[in-house]
Design a protein around this motif. Structure first.
Motif, mmCIF file in Angstrom:
data_model
loop_
_atom_site.group_PDB
_atom_site.id
_atom_site.type_symbol
_atom_site.label_atom_id
_atom_site.label_comp_id
_atom_site.label_asym_id
_atom_site.label_seq_id
_atom_site.Cartn_x
_atom_site.Cartn_y
_atom_site.Cartn_z
ATOM 1 N N SER A 189 0.836 -1.199 0.000
ATOM 2 C CA SER A 189 0.000 0.000 0.000
ATOM 3 C C SER A 189 0.870 1.248 0.000
ATOM 4 O O SER A 189 2.047 1.209 0.372
ATOM 5 N N ASP A 196 -7.727 -3.925 -5.597
ATOM 6 C CA ASP A 196 -7.068 -2.897 -4.787
ATOM 7 C C ASP A 196 -8.080 -1.791 -4.534
ATOM 8 O O ASP A 196 -8.874 -1.449 -5.418
ATOM 9 N N VAL A 221 -8.619 2.161 -3.749
ATOM 10 C CA VAL A 221 -7.927 3.436 -3.906
ATOM 11 C C VAL A 221 -8.881 4.547 -3.472
ATOM 12 O O VAL A 221 -10.046 4.560 -3.864
ATOM 13 N N SER A 244 -3.758 3.918 -1.640
ATOM 14 C CA SER A 244 -3.984 2.799 -2.551
ATOM 15 C C SER A 244 -3.430 1.550 -1.883
ATOM 16 O O SER A 244 -2.265 1.528 -1.482
ATOM 17 N N SER A 263 -3.675 -2.991 -1.621
ATOM 18 C CA SER A 263 -4.164 -4.303 -2.036
ATOM 19 C C SER A 263 -4.987 -4.903 -0.907
ATOM 20 O O SER A 263 -4.672 -4.722 0.262
ATOM 21 N N ASP A 278 2.871 -6.130 -3.243
ATOM 22 C CA ASP A 278 2.233 -5.859 -4.537
ATOM 23 C C ASP A 278 3.257 -5.561 -5.626
ATOM 24 O O ASP A 278 2.896 -5.174 -6.723
ATOM 25 N N ASN A 295 0.713 -0.521 -6.530
ATOM 26 C CA ASN A 295 -0.056 0.622 -6.031
ATOM 27 C C ASN A 295 0.706 1.932 -6.216
ATOM 28 O O ASN A 295 0.117 2.931 -6.623
#
Length: 162
Positions: A51, A119, A121, A136, A138, A144, A148
């Motif tokens: 994130s 995800d 956001v 943002s 996951s 990730d 992001n």
């Protein structure tokens, strides 16, 4: 030779099962219940490497706060105008679904095409700072691989030229 065939078969079977699981939505996860703006802050970044948040440094003691830090988006006009432009840009984004759209807040779900990972956001016009705060993250997994961060930076670039 038999072992090589068995290993190859196992790899193909595993990949096929993973793809099927993704198509069935088993990797989508559930949206966090605490998304949104609370006391002038978006949800804190994840404790894992999946994130980013423009407000990451506001969470003292959070072990990923420096790694999760990303710059907010600059305004393009006033707050409502900026959010309307951002909304229009997001509507054209592949895999993006706008879940919540307000004058000062947008929540978008990005779904990957193949495996159906999701995800969450968020964009919030912060009137005190005069920027659009962003988060943002996951829903599932621990890493990730920078998706992001790249997504927000690509949106920043598109937004600056739109």
């Amino acid at each position: 030779m038999q072992i090589i065939k068995w290993v190859a078969t196992a790899i193909v079977a595993t990949a096929t099962l993973a793809l099927l699981a993704g198509q069935l939505g088993l990797f989508a996860g559930q949206p966090p219940g605490d998304l949104g703006v609370h006391a002038g802050k978006l949800k804190r970044p994840s404790d894992t490497d999946n994130s980013v948040s423009s407000q990451a440094l506001l969470w003292p003691g959070h072990r990923q706060r420096e790694a999760a830090q990303i710059a907010p988006l600059a305004l393009r006009g006033d707050g409502p105008t900026t959010m309307a432009r951002l909304n229009a840009l997001l509507q054209a984004e592949p895999g993006a679904t706008i879940v919540d759209s307000r004058v000062d807040y947008l929540r978008v779900q990005y779904t990957t095409r193949l495996m159906k990972f999701v995800d969450d956001v968020e964009f919030w016009f912060d009137p005190v700072q005069g920027v659009v705060q962003v988060r943002s993250a996951s829903r599932v997994g621990r890493n990730d691989f920078g998706v992001n961060r790249r997504r927000i930076e690509q949106l920043r670039d598109k937004f600056a030229t739109s």
